[in-house]
Design a protein around this motif. Sequence first.
Motif, PDB file in Angstrom:
ATOM      1  N   THR A  88       0.821  -1.204   0.000  1.00  0.00           N
ATOM      2  CA  THR A  88       0.000   0.000   0.000  1.00  0.00           C
ATOM      3  C   THR A  88       0.859   1.258   0.000  1.00  0.00           C
ATOM      4  O   THR A  88       0.385   2.317  -0.397  1.00  0.00           O
ATOM      5  CB  THR A  88      -0.918   0.012   1.226  1.00  0.00           C
ATOM      6  N   THR A  89       2.107   1.157   0.457  1.00  0.00           N
ATOM      7  CA  THR A  89       2.976   2.325   0.391  1.00  0.00           C
ATOM      8  C   THR A  89       3.657   2.421  -0.958  1.00  0.00           C
ATOM      9  O   THR A  89       4.314   3.397  -1.252  1.00  0.00           O
ATOM     10  CB  THR A  89       4.060   2.259   1.485  1.00  0.00           C
ATOM     11  N   ALA A  90       3.541   1.397  -1.774  1.00  0.00           N
ATOM     12  CA  ALA A  90       4.223   1.367  -3.065  1.00  0.00           C
ATOM     13  C   ALA A  90       3.217   1.459  -4.198  1.00  0.00           C
ATOM     14  O   ALA A  90       3.281   0.732  -5.165  1.00  0.00           O
ATOM     15  CB  ALA A  90       5.056   0.092  -3.183  1.00  0.00           C
ATOM     16  N   ILE A  91       2.234   2.331  -4.052  1.00  0.00           N
ATOM     17  CA  ILE A  91       1.194   2.468  -5.060  1.00  0.00           C
ATOM     18  C   ILE A  91       1.252   3.869  -5.669  1.00  0.00           C
ATOM     19  O   ILE A  91       1.379   4.857  -4.946  1.00  0.00           O
ATOM     20  CB  ILE A  91      -0.202   2.209  -4.458  1.00  0.00           C
ATOM     21  N   GLU A  92       1.176   3.951  -6.974  1.00  0.00           N
ATOM     22  CA  GLU A  92       1.162   5.222  -7.686  1.00  0.00           C
ATOM     23  C   GLU A  92       0.064   5.156  -8.736  1.00  0.00           C
ATOM     24  O   GLU A  92       0.097   4.332  -9.641  1.00  0.00           O
ATOM     25  CB  GLU A  92       2.524   5.469  -8.354  1.00  0.00           C
ATOM     26  N   VAL A  93      -0.957   6.005  -8.588  1.00  0.00           N
ATOM     27  CA  VAL A  93      -2.032   6.072  -9.566  1.00  0.00           C
ATOM     28  C   VAL A  93      -1.631   7.076 -10.640  1.00  0.00           C
ATOM     29  O   VAL A  93      -1.375   8.244 -10.335  1.00  0.00           O
ATOM     30  CB  VAL A  93      -3.358   6.492  -8.907  1.00  0.00           C
ATOM     31  N   THR A  94      -1.570   6.632 -11.882  1.00  0.00           N
ATOM     32  CA  THR A  94      -1.098   7.461 -12.985  1.00  0.00           C
ATOM     33  C   THR A  94      -2.042   7.296 -14.175  1.00  0.00           C
ATOM     34  O   THR A  94      -2.867   6.366 -14.204  1.00  0.00           O
ATOM     35  CB  THR A  94       0.317   7.035 -13.409  1.00  0.00           C
ATOM     36  N   PRO A  95      -1.925   8.142 -15.196  1.00  0.00           N
ATOM     37  CA  PRO A  95      -2.710   7.934 -16.417  1.00  0.00           C
ATOM     38  C   PRO A  95      -2.396   6.603 -17.099  1.00  0.00           C
ATOM     39  O   PRO A  95      -3.225   6.099 -17.879  1.00  0.00           O
ATOM     40  CB  PRO A  95      -2.301   9.126 -17.296  1.00  0.00           C
ATOM     41  N   ARG A  96      -1.243   6.025 -16.830  1.00  0.00           N
ATOM     42  CA  ARG A  96      -0.898   4.713 -17.382  1.00  0.00           C
ATOM     43  C   ARG A  96      -1.641   3.581 -16.675  1.00  0.00           C
ATOM     44  O   ARG A  96      -1.795   2.496 -17.234  1.00  0.00           O
ATOM     45  CB  ARG A  96       0.606   4.464 -17.244  1.00  0.00           C
ATOM     46  N   GLY A  97      -2.050   3.810 -15.461  1.00  0.00           N
ATOM     47  CA  GLY A  97      -2.666   2.791 -14.628  1.00  0.00           C
ATOM     48  C   GLY A  97      -2.155   2.897 -13.216  1.00  0.00           C
ATOM     49  O   GLY A  97      -1.469   3.859 -12.844  1.00  0.00           O
ATOM     50  N   PHE A 138       5.969  10.100 -10.728  1.00  0.00           N
ATOM     51  CA  PHE A 138       5.452   9.964 -12.091  1.00  0.00           C
ATOM     52  C   PHE A 138       5.563  11.316 -12.787  1.00  0.00           C
ATOM     53  O   PHE A 138       5.065  12.336 -12.295  1.00  0.00           O
ATOM     54  CB  PHE A 138       3.995   9.507 -12.079  1.00  0.00           C
ATOM     55  N   VAL A 139       6.238  11.329 -13.939  1.00  0.00           N
ATOM     56  CA  VAL A 139       6.380  12.542 -14.741  1.00  0.00           C
ATOM     57  C   VAL A 139       5.363  12.449 -15.868  1.00  0.00           C
ATOM     58  O   VAL A 139       5.549  11.684 -16.826  1.00  0.00           O
ATOM     59  CB  VAL A 139       7.809  12.692 -15.278  1.00  0.00           C
ATOM     60  N   GLU A 140       4.264  13.198 -15.738  1.00  0.00           N
ATOM     61  CA  GLU A 140       3.156  13.069 -16.671  1.00  0.00           C
ATOM     62  C   GLU A 140       3.555  13.464 -18.086  1.00  0.00           C
ATOM     63  O   GLU A 140       3.098  12.863 -19.067  1.00  0.00           O
ATOM     64  CB  GLU A 140       1.981  13.920 -16.189  1.00  0.00           C
ATOM     65  N   LEU A 144       6.134   8.530 -17.603  1.00  0.00           N
ATOM     66  CA  LEU A 144       7.061   7.581 -16.988  1.00  0.00           C
ATOM     67  C   LEU A 144       6.917   7.582 -15.471  1.00  0.00           C
ATOM     68  O   LEU A 144       6.797   8.645 -14.847  1.00  0.00           O
ATOM     69  CB  LEU A 144       8.511   7.932 -17.345  1.00  0.00           C
ATOM     70  N   LEU A 145       6.940   6.374 -14.909  1.00  0.00           N
ATOM     71  CA  LEU A 145       7.063   6.199 -13.469  1.00  0.00           C
ATOM     72  C   LEU A 145       8.527   5.933 -13.152  1.00  0.00           C
ATOM     73  O   LEU A 145       9.136   5.028 -13.728  1.00  0.00           O
ATOM     74  CB  LEU A 145       6.220   5.022 -12.979  1.00  0.00           C
ATOM     75  N   PHE A 146       9.096   6.720 -12.252  1.00  0.00           N
ATOM     76  CA  PHE A 146      10.455   6.490 -11.778  1.00  0.00           C
ATOM     77  C   PHE A 146      10.369   5.826 -10.414  1.00  0.00           C
ATOM     78  O   PHE A 146       9.536   6.198  -9.571  1.00  0.00           O
ATOM     79  CB  PHE A 146      11.222   7.808 -11.674  1.00  0.00           C
ATOM     80  N   PHE A 147      11.226   4.841 -10.171  1.00  0.00           N
ATOM     81  CA  PHE A 147      11.202   4.125  -8.899  1.00  0.00           C
ATOM     82  C   PHE A 147      12.589   3.576  -8.604  1.00  0.00           C
ATOM     83  O   PHE A 147      13.504   3.645  -9.443  1.00  0.00           O
ATOM     84  CB  PHE A 147      10.167   2.997  -8.923  1.00  0.00           C
ATOM     85  N   THR A 168      10.227  -1.012 -19.060  1.00  0.00           N
ATOM     86  CA  THR A 168      10.603  -0.971 -17.644  1.00  0.00           C
ATOM     87  C   THR A 168      12.046  -1.424 -17.518  1.00  0.00           C
ATOM     88  O   THR A 168      12.364  -2.595 -17.770  1.00  0.00           O
ATOM     89  CB  THR A 168       9.679  -1.881 -16.811  1.00  0.00           C
ATOM     90  N   PHE A 169      12.958  -0.513 -17.168  1.00  0.00           N
ATOM     91  CA  PHE A 169      14.377  -0.879 -17.113  1.00  0.00           C
ATOM     92  C   PHE A 169      15.164   0.115 -16.261  1.00  0.00           C
ATOM     93  O   PHE A 169      14.663   1.183 -15.887  1.00  0.00           O
ATOM     94  CB  PHE A 169      14.980  -0.956 -18.520  1.00  0.00           C
ATOM     95  N   LEU A 170      16.421  -0.258 -15.973  1.00  0.00           N
ATOM     96  CA  LEU A 170      17.345   0.580 -15.210  1.00  0.00           C
ATOM     97  C   LEU A 170      17.676   1.830 -16.019  1.00  0.00           C
ATOM     98  O   LEU A 170      18.029   1.746 -17.198  1.00  0.00           O
ATOM     99  CB  LEU A 170      18.626  -0.201 -14.901  1.00  0.00           C
ATOM    100  N   VAL A 171      17.575   2.997 -15.369  1.00  0.00           N
ATOM    101  CA  VAL A 171      17.937   4.245 -16.042  1.00  0.00           C
ATOM    102  C   VAL A 171      19.439   4.446 -15.998  1.00  0.00           C
ATOM    103  O   VAL A 171      20.085   4.654 -17.029  1.00  0.00           O
ATOM    104  CB  VAL A 171      17.225   5.446 -15.394  1.00  0.00           C
TER     105      VAL A 171
END
Length: 920
Positions: A88-97, A138-140, A144-147, A168-171
């Motif tokens: 629940t602490t690792a949730i991000e609601v974004t336009p992607r889902g 999340f950069v709209e 992209l979601l950064f984590f 989804t990969f290492l930056v």
Amino acid sequence: MLRLLVLLALLSAAPAFAFEPYLVKDINPDFLSEGSDLDGFVQLGGSAVFAATTAAEGREIWASDGTEAGTFLLADTCPGECSGNPGTTAIEVTPRGLFFAAHDGEETALWITRGTPASTFRLTEGVTIPRGVWWTAFVEARGLLFFVADGGATGFELWRSDGTPAGTFLVKDVRPGASGSGIQEMWAFAGRIFFSANDGATGASLWTSDGTATGTALIKDTWPGNATDTEGPRRLHPSSRRLYFFAPGPKGRELWASDGTVRGTHLVADLVPGSGSPVISDARLGGDRFFFVAQTDKQGEELWTSDGTSRGTRKLTSFVKPQPFLTGLYPFLLLGNRFVFSADDSVHGQELWVTDGTAKGTRLLVDTFPGPGSGGGYPWQIYKGRLLFLGTDGRRGLELWTTDGTPQGTRIVRDICRGSCSSNISSFALLGDRLLFLADDGRSGTELWQTDGTAKGTFRVSDFEERYALVGGFPSHSATVSGKILFPALDAVHGEELWVTDGTRAGTRLLADLNDANRAGSFPRKFMRLGNELVFTAHDGQHPGLWKSDGTAAGTTLLQAFDTGSNPNLEFGDWEEAGGLLYFQLRLPGESFPILWRTDGTSAGTFPLSLGDSRWAVDLRAVGDKLFFGSIDNDENRLWVSDGTEEGTRPVLNGLSRSPRELTSFQGQLFFALEEIDGDPSLWKSDGTAAGTVKVREFEWELTHLTVHQGLLYFYADGTQFPAPALWRSDGTAAGTVKAADLPSFSIQSPFATSAGPLLFLWNVTAEGQQGLWVSDGTAAGTRWVSPVRLFQGSLTPPVVLDGVVYFFGQEGDRNTLWRSDGTPAGTYPVLSRDGLSLWPFDPMAVSGGLLFFVESATDLPLWRSDGTAAGSSMIRELVPTFHGTGTAGALFAVGPRVFFQAYDPATGYELWAIDTRED
């Protein structure tokens, strides 16, 4: 998981910090009541997504559109009996889902869902998401979601995802190698992300990324030449024009700002001239201005603002109260063109204040409780152009009030709990043009209420049977879907399950009974520390065992189960941490003596240590990475040392008729008292070898209470006149072991308490006209009487130190209560509650996050926190609710930033709970 069955205890006092107790894990799911343990509600399109536990799938991710038919499992992220435990602490609601983390039994992976089983899938393989705090942004503009994640060879580094496995990969591996760059404080700003990271060369500094390796770069090293700094930028707050943050440098940790470029990143103001740093307790954005609470001198906290320039950074308040006066800026609400907050100016008590960003425009809004009494003034919600807040006029308790920003436009909405009682209002949620909240009218218990801002339009919506029916509350444990609110609630038949309300009593009902499995208590006890993790005992319904926890459900695991037959009891003795290992004494049913065990936090590294023909170990004491202890046997006693291995566990002093006492770590060696039958009491020391175990000095009387303070070893020993002991000190040598001061005629030898300053506290000294508490600076002239208060005899609450002040359970005459002392008569007095009541701590107190935590000795075992003031002392929750009975609860135990304890709720029974004392 955040679960509050007693939601409103915090409202009885100034909520200086919003620390919420949470259930760490329901270890034993058998007994008491039923429930699916709902958590993590978020809105995704027209559905609510949340975590729930069922007997078939374990704990997984679910969705609901507010109908029973539309409530379904999204994915079994850990197939079989295991649970994915969607974070629940690792949730991000974004336009992607909706991005979330789940554990498959081997690693924690990143998942995404768009609200249907078909659109719920895994994004990472062979990658571990960190447990606990998980920084995401999340950069709209880039989608992209950064984590932060660990791919194996890089340690925890910066990753990105566009919602597809291929994307989804290492930056970038910011710090090459497997150690990771320690990324913190990740925020989106100016179409990029900004974060704190350590590349190994510059120390923790401000970085930025656009999602590519070449676009990931250092923005500013705020402390050039200091490559060892691990703190880096903190409290990042991005506005529309600039990024505010606090960062260390040659001038201390001060306020910085950035426009997103290297050149545009600069120190804004040196709030504490020189190398000193302000103490920042809260920070918020108001438009493009930055508001923060800072203590820059000894006068306490003040409200500051900044526009990103040195000239535009100024103090808005100037109070004379020499202690923190602000409750923090949350909630910090905009009413018209002004911001509203709660403060105490030491004249009007805790009341409602406003600011327009200028010192002249920062003033008291209304004194609801005229005079020095506190009217509360806790702002909650802007509703229909007015502010709703919690206040009292002194005749009624804390109730719902409203204001238009003027004194004449300020009034009570409704006295829900009529008379002097408080209705314990919390958790507002907007539903159409109505506002729902939780309240207790003193007759029905905690129920759902609604208001339209008028007395007539404020009434009760729900009618639950259980006293503490609502779990969690709004909005953190609810979601608005299709004009309805979904939330967890508890009834006597179904336990905690999914409920729905449309704002009416008829429309408030059980939506789905997801789990028919029983839930029970594991009775966690014997809390021990291993690094930043907790080790403890608990019963999972099958066997008693040794467990560990990092404060998260996923990080709470079994280390060792014990087959004790029909006897569930484990008897633990002393414990000690040394060299990354935890040593403890354990006696299983059927064994005659306790056995010495060790653990490194893994199942394989948890096993007993053999002592040969010695029966059992006593008085465990860590010295560096070694463990010293005594052993007891019929023939001879010994002093031992261990490095945690069988071959490294050996005696260093043999042939003793009595076991060594008062084992104490000092100057990297072990110091201890030894009283042989045919010799005088003596002080010894040992470096862990037989040759290095030697006598320091002999005495006529026994040595007691060896204590290290200010670089010296103190103890009671020979005095001028028996039976009065003297205070002695030692630098570790025979010549440097001298009498510090003779004590008055007779003294009860109680443990010392050491302050952060030069004073040593001596308890229960009996002297003519000066009985009670004494202090000493290690000299005869500096040993003096302070107060008649005595340390309460038989108390399990040893003194603790917080910010240089010693807190203890004291007794003066017939009055037993919590006391504090700074070593002066004026600074020694009882700590009372906000209502002026005495506080009676039970079991050891714990210090964490700059606060004192303790359980009060009362039927319900209420958990309290205190900053040492009446205004800052408030009850957090009951560990055992009244309607259940007295029961038992475990002691408080601080590990890193968390305080662990055992508590009861109807959904889980007695389980492991915690408070995270870190600031938001």
